[in-house]
Design a protein around this motif. Structure first.
Motif, mmCIF file in Angstrom:
data_model
loop_
_atom_site.group_PDB
_atom_site.id
_atom_site.type_symbol
_atom_site.label_atom_id
_atom_site.label_comp_id
_atom_site.label_asym_id
_atom_site.label_seq_id
_atom_site.Cartn_x
_atom_site.Cartn_y
_atom_site.Cartn_z
ATOM 1 N N ASP A 17 0.934 -1.063 -0.021
ATOM 2 C CA ASP A 17 -0.053 0.116 0.158
ATOM 3 C C ASP A 17 0.682 1.132 -0.092
ATOM 4 O O ASP A 17 1.827 1.327 0.766
ATOM 5 N N ALA A 18 0.616 2.137 -0.910
ATOM 6 C CA ALA A 18 1.288 3.206 -1.050
ATOM 7 C C ALA A 18 1.533 4.100 0.392
ATOM 8 O O ALA A 18 2.747 4.343 0.555
ATOM 9 N N ASP A 36 0.612 8.429 -11.628
ATOM 10 C CA ASP A 36 -0.919 8.226 -12.148
ATOM 11 C C ASP A 36 -1.675 7.586 -11.039
ATOM 12 O O ASP A 36 -1.802 6.419 -11.071
ATOM 13 N N PHE A 69 -8.434 -2.930 -10.462
ATOM 14 C CA PHE A 69 -7.590 -2.590 -9.464
ATOM 15 C C PHE A 69 -8.746 -1.866 -8.415
ATOM 16 O O PHE A 69 -9.800 -1.684 -8.953
ATOM 17 N N ASP A 70 -8.296 -1.904 -7.340
ATOM 18 C CA ASP A 70 -9.292 -1.041 -6.386
ATOM 19 C C ASP A 70 -8.348 0.125 -5.847
ATOM 20 O O ASP A 70 -7.538 0.714 -6.611
ATOM 21 N N HIS A 181 -2.864 -2.863 -18.985
ATOM 22 C CA HIS A 181 -3.650 -2.408 -17.674
ATOM 23 C C HIS A 181 -4.781 -1.515 -18.173
ATOM 24 O O HIS A 181 -4.581 -0.934 -19.166
ATOM 25 N N THR A 183 -5.747 1.261 -17.464
ATOM 26 C CA THR A 183 -5.759 2.974 -17.366
ATOM 27 C C THR A 183 -4.293 3.122 -17.754
ATOM 28 O O THR A 183 -3.573 3.958 -17.237
ATOM 29 N N GLU A 184 -3.669 2.220 -18.693
ATOM 30 C CA GLU A 184 -2.112 2.305 -18.917
ATOM 31 C C GLU A 184 -1.664 3.470 -19.706
ATOM 32 O O GLU A 184 -2.515 3.849 -20.626
ATOM 33 N N LYS A 185 -0.590 4.103 -19.391
ATOM 34 C CA LYS A 185 -0.293 5.441 -19.819
ATOM 35 C C LYS A 185 0.606 5.078 -20.842
ATOM 36 O O LYS A 185 1.524 4.154 -20.684
ATOM 37 N N GLY A 209 0.771 0.513 -11.136
ATOM 38 C CA GLY A 209 0.255 -0.092 -12.306
ATOM 39 C C GLY A 209 1.104 -1.023 -13.018
ATOM 40 O O GLY A 209 1.732 -1.875 -12.274
ATOM 41 N N SER A 210 0.972 -0.944 -14.270
ATOM 42 C CA SER A 210 1.860 -1.818 -14.993
ATOM 43 C C SER A 210 3.410 -1.255 -15.302
ATOM 44 O O SER A 210 3.860 -2.079 -16.221
ATOM 45 N N SER A 212 4.517 1.710 -16.531
ATOM 46 C CA SER A 212 4.896 2.603 -17.694
ATOM 47 C C SER A 212 5.794 3.520 -17.334
ATOM 48 O O SER A 212 6.709 4.062 -18.079
ATOM 49 N N GLU A 228 2.830 -0.730 -5.921
ATOM 50 C CA GLU A 228 1.720 -1.204 -6.448
ATOM 51 C C GLU A 228 1.025 -2.343 -5.523
ATOM 52 O O GLU A 228 1.813 -3.072 -5.171
ATOM 53 N N HIS A 229 -0.035 -2.033 -5.197
ATOM 54 C CA HIS A 229 -0.632 -2.986 -4.300
ATOM 55 C C HIS A 229 -1.330 -4.235 -5.034
ATOM 56 O O HIS A 229 -1.786 -5.097 -4.096
HETATM 57 C C1 LIG Z 1 -4.354 4.633 -12.784
HETATM 58 S S1 LIG Z 1 -3.375 3.108 -12.400
HETATM 59 C C2 LIG Z 1 -1.710 3.343 -12.578
HETATM 60 C C3 LIG Z 1 -1.579 2.859 -14.396
HETATM 61 C C4 LIG Z 1 -0.245 2.967 -14.927
HETATM 62 N N1 LIG Z 1 0.243 4.410 -14.937
HETATM 63 C C5 LIG Z 1 0.102 2.241 -16.217
HETATM 64 O O1 LIG Z 1 0.577 3.022 -17.163
HETATM 65 O O2 LIG Z 1 0.218 1.079 -16.084
HETATM 66 C C6 LIG Z 1 -3.506 3.367 -10.589
HETATM 67 C C7 LIG Z 1 -2.752 2.122 -9.976
HETATM 68 O O3 LIG Z 1 -2.721 2.395 -8.641
HETATM 69 C C8 LIG Z 1 -2.867 1.121 -7.903
HETATM 70 N N2 LIG Z 1 -3.319 1.469 -6.544
HETATM 71 C C9 LIG Z 1 -4.466 1.934 -5.989
HETATM 72 N N3 LIG Z 1 -4.483 1.944 -4.822
HETATM 73 C C10 LIG Z 1 -3.283 1.770 -4.517
HETATM 74 C C11 LIG Z 1 -2.668 1.931 -3.224
HETATM 75 N N4 LIG Z 1 -3.350 2.408 -2.045
HETATM 76 N N5 LIG Z 1 -1.442 1.516 -2.963
HETATM 77 C C12 LIG Z 1 -0.596 1.179 -4.160
HETATM 78 N N6 LIG Z 1 -1.200 0.986 -5.242
HETATM 79 C C13 LIG Z 1 -2.528 1.361 -5.264
HETATM 80 C C14 LIG Z 1 -3.873 0.267 -8.584
HETATM 81 O O4 LIG Z 1 -3.857 -1.086 -8.509
HETATM 82 C C15 LIG Z 1 -3.501 0.761 -10.089
HETATM 83 O O5 LIG Z 1 -2.799 -0.121 -10.629
#
Ligand SMILES: C[S@@+](CC[C@H](N)C(=O)[O-])C[C@H]1O[C@@H](n2cnc3c(N)ncnc32)[C@H](O)[C@@H]1O
Length: 254
Positions: A17-18, A36, A69-70, A181, A183-185, A209-210, A212, A228-229
């Motif tokens: 967890d972040a 992101d 993802f949550d 993913h 929402t992959e950038k 995320g993935s 990027s 990433e969680h």
């Molecule tokens: C918008 S996506 C990022 C996508 C990334 N930019 C890519 O290109 O793949 C946000 C990511 O944050 C992760 N996430 C959500 N809450 C989190 C947390 N509390 N701690 C760590 N990761 C978390 C989600 O599982 C998700 O993969």
């Protein structure tokens, strides 16, 4: 709780967890924040927002990957409070004056710029990522054809060795059939963004995320630390980073 770490040349990826992870980090460790986060966006009502991201963000024809993802279902007030908390922790762990770039969509832009400043960053502008007319058309309306990067550039010396960077990017999204993913950038956008961090500096992405951002960092000669969680995305990101590292090493071989 941090459960797993993967490392390679110039990158570290943490499964966890972040906020929990950020809180345990020493201050002023990173040279920039590029991330992101989940937007908690989509739809018009609170009910729309609480849908699974697979339903909110997935386009027809996209890959049949399982991972959603949550952390993407907060209402407006809790999103702002949560974002303020992680941004305050992120602000603590980046060096004073380091650049920060945080993605948002139009709906969450006001909440994101508020949280950004509550967290301690000086808000210095918004850079649009324009999707080259690739978003879904809506008859009689403007296309929702852009996402936005909320930027801070603290007291960085203007005479430092840095190029002039673009303030907007016109790049098509990763095609839904190739996305790993939801929402992959695009890496091409992320490569432009991470160049705000000095070469050989370390970029933090607490919502990797993935991976990027990390791939862009390796290609641009920056080190990367990501959190990433979601275990599926963690694995995907680690594989992409490992593959990028191998490709860079192969290119360097005579
Ligand atoms: C918008 S996506 C990022 C996508 C990334 N930019 C890519 O290109 O793949 C946000 C990511 O944050 C992760 N996430 C959500 N809450 C989190 C947390 N509390 N701690 C760590 N990761 C978390 C989600 O599982 C998700 O993969």
């Amino acid at each position: 709780v941090t459960r797993r770490v993967r490392r390679g040349v110039g990158w570290t990826l943490i499964l966890g967890d972040a906020i929990t992870w950020l809180r345990a980090e020493p201050a002023a460790r990173f040279d920039g924040l590029v991330t992101d986060p989940p937007y908690s966006s989509g739809g018009f009502t609170r009910g729309d927002r609480t849908l699974d991201p697979q339903k909110k963000y997935r386009q027809s024809g996209s890959l049949e990957y399982a991972a959603t993802f949550d952390g993407d279902n907060r209402d407006q007030r809790s999103f702002t409070v949560w974002a303020s908390i992680w941004l305050a922790e992120a602000h603590r762990v980046v060096r004073p004056g380091a650049p920060a770039c945080v993605f948002s969509d139009w709906r969450q832009l006001p909440a994101t710029t508020d949280a950004f400043q509550v967290g301690g960053f000086v808000w210095r502008g918004v850079a649009p990522w324009c999707k080259a007319n690739a978003s879904r058309p809506q008859k009689g309306r403007f296309r929702s054809d852009a996402e936005f990067v909320v930027c801070s550039r603290g007291a960085m010396a203007l005479d430092r060795a840095a190029p002039v960077l673009r303030g907007s990017w016109n790049v098509a999204p990763v095609h839904s059939s190739r996305r790993v993913h939801l929402t992959e950038k695009p890496v091409d956008v992320m490569r432009e963004i991470v160049r705000i961090v000095p070469r050989r500096g370390t970029v933090l992405d607490p919502f990797a995320g993935s991976g990027s951002t990390g791939v862009a960092c390796l290609l641009e000669g920056r080190a990367f630390v990501g959190v990433e969680h979601n275990p599926d995305h963690f694995r995907t990101a680690a594989e992409r980073l490992r593959r990028t590292e191998t490709e860079i090493a192969a290119r360097r071989r005579p």
